[in-house]
Write an enzyme that holds these catalytic residues in place. Structure first.
Site: not given
Ligand code: F6P
Length: 344
Positions: A128, A172, A223, A274
């Protein structure tokens, strides 16, 4: 010395390169022991670890994920979590612990170091790129490359069908991946959490582009992007067991709305995990290795409570306290420059 290491939060490409650098340097510059804790703080609380030798880190440099495993959660989730953490330090004679993590893990590490006196050094990771105090985290560049490759591929199928492709990327509450992959991939529009979007304006950009005779539009959506209040209904995000918002539905709302407003067919592509998988780019392998080497120097210097950071190309140190409850967001001037010059 006994130096512990753990990986926390979501995995990201480059974690193994950091672990390898720590082991190589700690062994090579003083024959120190490195203990790798499994599954983040769970390994600390449950004393699940393994001594990492040079042989064990052979071949892991290009591997994605983390050989140690990772989890969300922290010692603060348990009433006796801090006590158990301290117990592990004393039972295993730990001189230091290197925590490789994002905002959540670094905040926890900072609290344990500053408020409870534990000898901890941080290494900032996350695709991120949203950690305060560093110009960049490792993993980000790899995620941007993966997303850019996907956007490049989507151009041809979108053009063939004259469709609007809505590509949702991770990040995020920060728009780093969307902005960089969108720019690199020549997106028609980029929607980021930092700047609420007006769906009608996005539709106008798409329609104008088609009026100019261009086929296909690629709209890259972070997202965590948010519409201007009252312009579009987005379902409230669900929460995971740690109370974190689970993203992943905004593109499903945007795509049909763009179709309705423009008359063009749309499709959704959610790149999802991915973006976190597979081998790190050469840049991320180098940054991870530099961070790992610098973390061992920070241990030798007793610079506990600090994390290693990248600043103007140099590896420096900053207090982990700067990460507490903070998110590093994109540069708005740059975003507006990109939107004024390239959208459409
Ligand atoms: O913080 C990294 C991240 O990949 C974010 O971009 C994403 O919202 C989140 O983790 C997804 O988390 P998880 O792997 O718990 O679904």
């Amino acid at each position: 010395m006994n130096i512990g290491v753990l990986t926390g939060g979501g995995d990201c490409p480059g974690l193994n390169a950091v672990i390898r650098a720590i082991v190589r340097k700690a062994h090579g510059t003083g024959g120190h022991r490195v203990l790798g804790f499994y599954d983040s703080w769970d390994g600390i609380l449950e004393k699940r670890y393994e001594e990492l030798t040079i042989a064990q880190v052979r071949g892991i440099l290009p591997k994605g994920g983390t050989i140690l495993g990772t989890r969300r959660g922290s010692p603060f989730d348990f009433e006796d979590g801090v006590e158990r953490t301290k117990q592990t330090f004393s039972d295993l004679d730990l001189d230091a612990l290197v925590v490789i993590g994002g905002n959540g893990s670094l905040t926890v590490a900072s609290m344990l170091a500053r408020d409870h006196g534990l000898p901890i050094i941080g290494v900032p990771k996350t695709i991120d790129n949203d950690v305060q105090g560093t110009d960049s985290t490792f993993g980000f560049q790899t995620a941007v490359q993966i997303a850019t490759d996907a956007i490049d591929r989507l151009h041809t199928t979108a053009e063939s069908h004259d469709r609007v492709m809505v590509i949702e990327v991770m990040g995020r509450d920060a728009g780093w991946i969307a902005l960089h992959a969108g720019l690199a991939g020549g997106a028609t529009a980029i929607l980021v959490p930092e700047v609420p979007f007006d769906i009608k304006q996005v539709a106008t950009i798409v329609a104008k582009r088609h009026d100019r005779g261009r086929y296909a539009s690629l709209v890259v959506v972070a997202e965590g992007a948010k519409p201007v209040a009252g312009t579009l209904d987005i379902p409230a995000p669900k929460l995971d067991k740690y109370g974190r918002e689970l993203h992943g539905s905004i593109s499903q709302v945007i795509a049909p709305e763009l179709s309705r407003l423009t008359g063009y067919e749309s499709r959704v592509v959610q790149l999802g995990h991915v973006q976190r998988g597979g081998t790190p780019t050469a840049y991320d392998r180098v940054l991870s290795s530099r961070f790992g080497l610098a973390a061992v120097d920070a241990v030798y210097d007793g610079s506990f409570g600090d994390m290693v950071v990248l600043r103007c190309g140099n590896i420096e140190r900053a207090s982990m306290e700067v990460t507490r409850g903070k998110t590093r967001t994109i540069d708005l001037d740059f975003f507006h420059d990109v939107s004024a010059s390239f959208f459409g």
